[in-house]
Design a protein around this motif. Structure first.
Motif, mmCIF file in Angstrom:
data_model
loop_
_atom_site.group_PDB
_atom_site.id
_atom_site.type_symbol
_atom_site.label_atom_id
_atom_site.label_comp_id
_atom_site.label_asym_id
_atom_site.label_seq_id
_atom_site.Cartn_x
_atom_site.Cartn_y
_atom_site.Cartn_z
ATOM 1 N N THR A 35 0.848 -1.196 0.000
ATOM 2 C CA THR A 35 0.000 0.000 0.000
ATOM 3 C C THR A 35 0.877 1.237 0.000
ATOM 4 O OG1 THR A 35 -0.107 -0.006 2.414
ATOM 5 C CG2 THR A 35 -1.846 -1.183 1.231
ATOM 6 N N PRO A 36 0.411 2.332 -0.568
ATOM 7 C CA PRO A 36 1.203 3.568 -0.565
ATOM 8 C C PRO A 36 1.508 4.029 0.855
ATOM 9 C CG PRO A 36 -0.638 3.734 -2.096
ATOM 10 C CD PRO A 36 -0.859 2.487 -1.301
ATOM 11 N N SER A 37 2.628 4.690 0.995
ATOM 12 C CA SER A 37 3.076 5.158 2.308
ATOM 13 C C SER A 37 2.285 6.395 2.747
ATOM 14 C CB SER A 37 4.572 5.486 2.253
ATOM 15 O OG SER A 37 4.990 6.103 3.456
ATOM 16 N N ARG A 38 2.005 6.451 4.036
ATOM 17 C CA ARG A 38 1.377 7.626 4.635
ATOM 18 C C ARG A 38 2.351 8.401 5.513
ATOM 19 N NH1 ARG A 38 -4.292 7.721 4.687
ATOM 20 N NH2 ARG A 38 -5.254 5.893 3.727
ATOM 21 N N GLU A 39 3.580 7.909 5.613
ATOM 22 C CA GLU A 39 4.552 8.547 6.502
ATOM 23 C C GLU A 39 5.032 9.874 5.918
ATOM 24 O OE1 GLU A 39 5.361 7.439 9.492
ATOM 25 O OE2 GLU A 39 3.904 5.826 9.159
ATOM 26 N N PRO A 40 5.245 10.879 6.777
ATOM 27 C CA PRO A 40 5.782 12.162 6.277
ATOM 28 C C PRO A 40 7.195 11.981 5.750
ATOM 29 C CG PRO A 40 5.736 12.123 8.680
ATOM 30 C CD PRO A 40 4.998 10.892 8.237
ATOM 31 N N TYR A 41 7.493 12.629 4.653
ATOM 32 C CA TYR A 41 8.805 12.508 4.015
ATOM 33 C C TYR A 41 9.631 13.741 4.357
ATOM 34 C CZ TYR A 41 12.292 11.388 0.488
ATOM 35 O OH TYR A 41 13.471 11.076 -0.150
ATOM 36 N N GLN A 42 10.734 13.494 5.057
ATOM 37 C CA GLN A 42 11.595 14.589 5.487
ATOM 38 C C GLN A 42 12.520 14.990 4.338
ATOM 39 O OE1 GLN A 42 11.050 16.023 8.355
ATOM 40 N NE2 GLN A 42 9.520 14.479 8.919
ATOM 41 N N ILE A 43 12.568 16.265 4.021
ATOM 42 C CA ILE A 43 13.336 16.751 2.878
ATOM 43 C C ILE A 43 14.221 17.909 3.317
ATOM 44 C CG2 ILE A 43 13.215 17.589 0.505
ATOM 45 C CD1 ILE A 43 10.276 16.665 0.503
ATOM 46 N N ALA A 44 15.513 17.818 3.003
ATOM 47 C CA ALA A 44 16.439 18.940 3.183
ATOM 48 C C ALA A 44 16.742 19.485 1.784
ATOM 49 C CB ALA A 44 17.718 18.489 3.872
ATOM 50 N N GLU A 45 16.291 20.698 1.513
ATOM 51 C CA GLU A 45 16.383 21.222 0.150
ATOM 52 C C GLU A 45 17.821 21.301 -0.342
ATOM 53 O OE1 GLU A 45 15.602 25.502 -1.814
ATOM 54 O OE2 GLU A 45 13.778 24.525 -1.047
ATOM 55 N N ASP A 46 18.748 21.774 0.474
ATOM 56 C CA ASP A 46 20.140 21.900 0.043
ATOM 57 C C ASP A 46 20.720 20.539 -0.305
ATOM 58 O OD1 ASP A 46 19.981 24.603 0.411
ATOM 59 O OD2 ASP A 46 20.927 24.586 2.399
ATOM 60 N N ALA A 47 20.424 19.546 0.535
ATOM 61 C CA ALA A 47 20.936 18.197 0.262
ATOM 62 C C ALA A 47 20.316 17.630 -1.007
ATOM 63 C CB ALA A 47 20.647 17.278 1.448
ATOM 64 N N ALA A 48 19.028 17.889 -1.208
ATOM 65 C CA ALA A 48 18.361 17.393 -2.411
ATOM 66 C C ALA A 48 18.949 18.026 -3.666
ATOM 67 C CB ALA A 48 16.864 17.680 -2.331
ATOM 68 N N LEU A 49 19.249 19.331 -3.606
ATOM 69 C CA LEU A 49 19.848 20.005 -4.766
ATOM 70 C C LEU A 49 21.243 19.467 -5.055
ATOM 71 C CD1 LEU A 49 18.753 23.685 -4.056
ATOM 72 C CD2 LEU A 49 17.942 22.207 -5.902
ATOM 73 N N THR A 50 22.029 19.239 -4.013
ATOM 74 C CA THR A 50 23.370 18.684 -4.204
ATOM 75 C C THR A 50 23.306 17.293 -4.814
ATOM 76 O OG1 THR A 50 24.220 19.957 -2.323
ATOM 77 C CG2 THR A 50 25.514 18.054 -3.044
ATOM 78 N N THR A 51 22.394 16.482 -4.290
ATOM 79 C CA THR A 51 22.221 15.132 -4.822
ATOM 80 C C THR A 51 21.833 15.165 -6.296
ATOM 81 O OG1 THR A 51 21.558 14.294 -2.645
ATOM 82 C CG2 THR A 51 20.939 12.978 -4.557
ATOM 83 N N ALA A 52 20.933 16.059 -6.643
ATOM 84 C CA ALA A 52 20.471 16.144 -8.036
ATOM 85 C C ALA A 52 21.609 16.530 -8.968
ATOM 86 C CB ALA A 52 19.330 17.148 -8.142
ATOM 87 N N LEU A 53 22.420 17.526 -8.571
ATOM 88 C CA LEU A 53 23.503 17.982 -9.438
ATOM 89 C C LEU A 53 24.580 16.930 -9.604
ATOM 90 C CD1 LEU A 53 23.845 21.679 -8.213
ATOM 91 C CD2 LEU A 53 22.747 20.846 -10.303
ATOM 92 N N VAL A 54 24.675 16.007 -8.649
ATOM 93 C CA VAL A 54 25.677 14.940 -8.735
ATOM 94 C C VAL A 54 25.125 13.713 -9.458
ATOM 95 C CG1 VAL A 54 27.063 13.314 -7.388
ATOM 96 C CG2 VAL A 54 26.912 15.705 -6.679
ATOM 97 N N ASN A 55 23.867 13.350 -9.195
ATOM 98 C CA ASN A 55 23.342 12.057 -9.623
ATOM 99 C C ASN A 55 22.518 12.073 -10.900
ATOM 100 O OD1 ASN A 55 24.525 10.958 -7.384
ATOM 101 N ND2 ASN A 55 22.644 10.768 -6.194
ATOM 102 N N ARG A 56 21.979 13.214 -11.301
ATOM 103 C CA ARG A 56 21.092 13.200 -12.463
ATOM 104 C C ARG A 56 21.829 12.686 -13.694
ATOM 105 N NH1 ARG A 56 16.179 16.197 -12.722
ATOM 106 N NH2 ARG A 56 16.240 15.907 -14.988
ATOM 107 N N SER A 57 21.292 11.632 -14.304
ATOM 108 C CA SER A 57 21.940 11.029 -15.468
ATOM 109 C C SER A 57 21.959 11.986 -16.653
ATOM 110 C CB SER A 57 21.222 9.727 -15.843
ATOM 111 O OG SER A 57 19.830 9.938 -15.988
#
Length: 495
Positions: free
Chosen positions: A271-293
């Protein structure tokens, strides 16, 4: 008579619905987890298999370009007959010459070409007959243009970068496929839950119809209330049929993408998750710039253009080459004696020289270099544009996750309110303060509220999927690892 006819029509529709539901339940069942769905997609999806051939072909291109370092073997045999006047006797003479030769040459990473040649010949003229033998070592070394490993291995390195690009394209396609499988999986969950809501709504409508028929027979309600109840039942039966069709259509979508057996009924086990998803914007941006194919692909394009620019600059230089040779030979009337002279280096020879050439104006090389610089600047600008777009996408995805999580709470409250309101109207109907139509209208609101609640949960999980996709971490999140050797089995299978 009218009531009886409509009742008969409803009964027939119920029978049809029962037959459809019976067939729906008799199909073989596949309890599919989300993890298994993604694994099957990775292993079986035909579009991914098609995309994987590109890195395999790129590997073939690498092996092909490495062929410049394969030693080149040459073999030759020649016979020549000439007629000329002897300068001493002024008489015509015929000269017969026959030669055989064998040689091998090797390109070195510096651009040097080294060659070794052995030759043996026989000369027959009117006044002389003899054998000639020789062995020579030659060297050609570019000193300006085409000097160095980078210029020599340009096509090899371009092919390696092309394979890297094809792997990144495969990862992009794989990321899109995994995101689509997650979306399709949750959509099937959505449709199945909606089907359950529709069936419960139908059961309630049938109960209200039976209760209304009893009240009409008792004279408490007018006969027209039965007509409305029958209409509501028929409407809900059609909605159930439509919901079942939606489930079947979505199962076909998953069967196709996962290559599952035809006719298998897919039951979502997670079943789909109902848990809150914790997001750190700076970390997400860094991850994207490194990992995006997509970014990795464009960076490979930039490196390719940078390499071609440097080599193009080298091509604007004059062509200056060093040529050197050393050898030994022997001439004798006897073949073996000629070989002996060659082996003992009785008649050595050597030479060295420089060869210079440069096109006046040099427009071809200069404009090739200018074009390569333009291509480099263009690819760099494209990379910057992609990075800006990725940053925008990540921020939008983070906001979408937060908004969709809040929407779950809103729809939960809406569904709870609709349930309480339906119970209240059922009580009011029981004491004659609400009509059957009022109850059905409120029940319709409850069906809508439940559908909104299910959709909000699915939308929340889809927004998490989108966030993983735009940050480039969706493959890691699903435990999928892609290496530069991913397609090599396809190449090795055909070697």
């Amino acid at each position: 008579m009218k009531i009886t006819a409509k009742t008969t029509a409803v009964a027939a529709l119920c029978l049809l619905l029962g037959m459809a539901g019976s067939g729906f339940a008799q199909e073989p069942t596949v309890n599919l987890t989300l993890k298994d769905a993604i694994r099957l997609g990775f292993e079986r999806n035909l579009d991914l298999k098609v995309e994987l051939y590109n890195p395999a072909m790129a590997e073939a291109d690498i092996r092909r370009t490495l062929g410049i370092y394969d030693p080149l073997l040459t073999l030759g045999a020649n016979y020549n007959r000439t007629n000329s006047n002897n300068t001493l006797t002024f008489r015509p003479q015929a000269i017969d010459q026959a030669t055989v030769n064998a040689g091998v040459s090797q390109l070195l990473p510096t651009g040097t070409v080294v060659g070794l040649t052995a030759e043996s010949g026989w000369v027959d003229s009117s006044f002389n007959k003899y054998y000639s033998n020789g062995v020579s070592l030659t060297l050609n070394q570019p000193l300006l243009r085409n000097f160095g490993q980078e210029a020599t291995e340009l096509q090899i390195n371009v092919s390696r970068l092309a394979k890297e690009e094809s792997i990144e394209r495969f990862k992009t396609r794989l990321s899109d496929t995994v995101a689509q499988i997650r979306s399709d999986y949750f959509k099937l969950y959505n449709l199945r839950e909606v089907l359950l809501v529709k069936r419960n709504s139908l059961a309630l409508a049938q109960r209200i119809l039976a209760d209304t028929q009893g009240r009409v027979k008792a004279g408490v309600l007018p006969a027209m209330e039965i007509l409305n109840a029958e209409f509501q039942v028929a409407t809900r039966e059609k909605e159930v049929i439509d919901a079942e069709r939606g489930v079947r259509d979505q199962m076909d979508v998953l069967r196709t993408s996962l290559q599952l057996p035809l006719g298998a009924e897919i039951v979502v086990a997670d079943t789909p998750s109902r848990e809150p998803y914790q997001i750190a914007e700076d970390a997400a941006l860094t991850t994207a710039l490194v990992n995006r194919s997509e970014l990795a692909l464009q960076r490979a394009v930039v490196r390719t253009n940078d390499l071609q620019q440097r080599v193009a600059r080298n091509q604007t230089l004059p062509d200056l080459s060093l040529n050197a040779s050393a050898g030994m030979g022997g001439f004798d009337r006897g073949f073996l004696r000629g070989l002996e002279k060659t082996a003992t280096v009785e008649e050595p020879n050597w030479g060295i020289g420089l060869q210079f050439s440069f096109p006046l104006g040099n427009r071809a090389a200069e404009n090739s270099y200018i074009r390569s610089k333009l291509a480099m600047e263009q690819s760099t600008a494209q990379l910057q544009s992609l990075e800006v777009g990725v940053t925008r996408d990540v921020k939008a995805a983070i906001r979408q996750v937060s908004a969709n999580y809040k929407q779950i709470e809103v729809t939960n409250r809406g569904r709870a309110y609709a349930e309480d309101r339906l119970r209240a109207f059922e009580k009011r109907q029981a004491v004659g303060l609400a009509t059957t139509k009022d109850v059905f209208d409120v029940e319709n609101d409850l069906v809508t509220a439940k559908g909104n609640e299910i959709q909000a949960l699915v939308d929340y999980n889809n927004s998490i999927t989108l966030l993983w996709r735009v940050t480039g971490e969706i493959l890691d999140r699903q435990g999928i690892r892609v290496t530069d050797k991913q397609a090599d089995p396809l190449y090795d299978r055909l070697k």
